[in-house]
Design an enzyme around this catalytic site. Structure first.
Site, short mmCIF file in Angstrom:
data_model
loop_
_atom_site.label_atom_id
_atom_site.label_comp_id
_atom_site.label_asym_id
_atom_site.label_seq_id
_atom_site.Cartn_x
_atom_site.Cartn_y
_atom_site.Cartn_z
N HIS A 1 0.76 -1.09 -0.46
CA HIS A 1 -0.04 0.01 -0.36
C HIS A 1 1.17 1.12 -0.30
O HIS A 1 1.30 1.31 0.64
CB HIS A 1 -0.82 -0.48 1.55
CG HIS A 1 -2.10 1.11 1.76
ND1 HIS A 1 -3.26 0.80 1.07
CD2 HIS A 1 -1.68 2.27 2.21
CE1 HIS A 1 -3.66 2.24 1.26
NE2 HIS A 1 -2.78 2.99 1.39
N HIS B 1 1.32 5.16 -0.97
CA HIS B 1 0.97 7.01 -1.40
C HIS B 1 2.26 7.69 -2.26
O HIS B 1 2.97 6.94 -1.66
CB HIS B 1 0.96 7.51 0.30
CG HIS B 1 -0.86 6.92 0.45
ND1 HIS B 1 -1.91 7.80 1.23
CD2 HIS B 1 -1.21 5.71 1.20
CE1 HIS B 1 -2.58 7.40 1.93
NE2 HIS B 1 -2.06 5.90 2.48
N ASN C 1 -3.20 7.05 -1.84
CA ASN C 1 -2.33 5.82 -2.32
C ASN C 1 -2.45 6.56 -4.16
O ASN C 1 -3.03 7.11 -4.74
CB ASN C 1 -3.55 5.24 -2.67
CG ASN C 1 -3.93 4.37 -1.65
OD1 ASN C 1 -3.94 5.12 -0.10
ND2 ASN C 1 -3.85 2.94 -1.15
N CYS D 1 -4.18 11.21 3.96
CA CYS D 1 -3.82 11.04 5.20
C CYS D 1 -3.71 11.86 6.51
O CYS D 1 -2.50 12.62 6.46
CB CYS D 1 -2.49 10.55 5.57
SG CYS D 1 -2.52 9.80 7.52
#
Length: 320
Positions: A225, A227, A267, A258
């Protein structure tokens, strides 16, 4: 804006029509959240659409339109997990392996899964879940135990695995590996290791993956995952791909962010990731053109810029 309960009741009671079964993922912060979810699921009664009586039932139906060869290739189902073919990408909760018969609804086959969160640093754990790492793992264990009594798939997340807004970029890979192993041992079906801040680089991503492997964690139990805060998400994803990871989180149009990390972007854009994977010979089952159109649509609906470079390039080609 509708609250979570309203959204949940709408999805469970009025599931949208789809060509394939849909898996709905619910973020569960604690036992109370899971108990509310299960209660709503137990009381939800999916509404079956009334048949259209305006036309006789024996009216001839037009033949289905045959897709072009390119569309057929892009629509090929992806396997559930990594296989002997290293170019195949998984799609374990997308439903593409269980298509619905023409003229019917996927609602009866829709699935539910939950997500649980912990973090790789104490400071971020306190900020994000208001508890220590140890306390968050204890909560997770209770949630997983209850979920498994209902045969619900569980996805774990380890946040700030490659950098923390409070403790800096040097997060110990061994700590991330230990936390990931704890989630899997308690029964999580998959753990997404997350570069929440986008601080990750190719060398540090490779070091983390080696630590995870050294702990005995199988690639098929992991997702990555990334970003894209510093523009490194796609590079890091390729590092993961070369290591053998076949599941990657992404967001259409690069949506997300975030709240605890200043400047953190969303993302990696789904369009960018899929375009890259296809260029490397991978099979994803995703139509990049359609994905680009979705990214453009949702960005317009939200009044935000489209952060997918591949998506914008594809749209420029489609709309001369």
């Amino acid at each position: 804006m509708a609250n979570s309960a309203d959204v949940l009741n709408q999805l469970l009671g009025h599931p949208p029509t789809a060509l394939h079964p849909v898996t709905y993922n619910y973020l569960v912060p604690n036992m109370k959240g899971l108990q509310k979810l299960l209660k709503a699921a137990d009381h939800a009664k999916p509404v079956t659409p009334e048949p259209d009586l305006s036309q006789p039932s024996d009216d001839p139906k037009p033949p289905p339109t045959r897709p072009s060869p390119q569309e057929e290739q892009e629509a090929e189902p992806a396997p559930i997990t990594s296989t002997a073919d290293p170019n195949e990408m998984p799609s374990d909760t997308s439903g593409v392996n269980d298509p619905v018969k023409p003229g019917s609804s996927s609602a009866s086959k829709n699935l539910m899964e939950i997500s649980i969160f912990t973090a790789a640093t104490e400071a971020f754990s306190k900020a994000n879940t208001n508890c220590s790492i140890a306390e968050s793992l204890k909560r997770c264990k209770e949630i997983v135990a209850l979920a498994k009594t209902r045969n619900i798939r569980v996805r774990g997340y380890v946040s700030v695995a490659l950098g923390c807004p409070y403790e800096g970029p040097d997060v110990a890979p061994s700590r991330v590996a230990d936390i990931t192993a704890s989630l899997l041992e308690m029964g999580a079906d998959e753990v997404s290791v997350a570069d929440t801040t986008g601080m990750g680089t190719a060398p540090r991503t490779r070091e983390l993956l080696r630590a995870l492997s050294a702990t005995g964690i199988a690639n098929q139990d992991l997702a990555l995952h990334f970003h894209d805060t510093y523009g490194q998400a796609l590079v890091n994803a390729v590092v993961g791909l070369e290591h053998g990871i076949r599941t990657f989180d992404s967001s259409v149009g690069g949506l997300g962010g975030c709240p605890f990390s200043k400047g953190a972007t969303g993302n990696i854009a789904t369009e960018d990731l899929v375009y890259c994977l296809h260029s490397l010979g991978a099979t994803t089952g995703v139509n990049v053109d359609k994905m680009a159109e979705i990214g453009d649509w949702i960005s317009t609906e939200l009044g935000r810029s489209n952060d997918s470079r591949a998506g914008k390039a594809v749209l420029a080609r489609l709309r001369p």
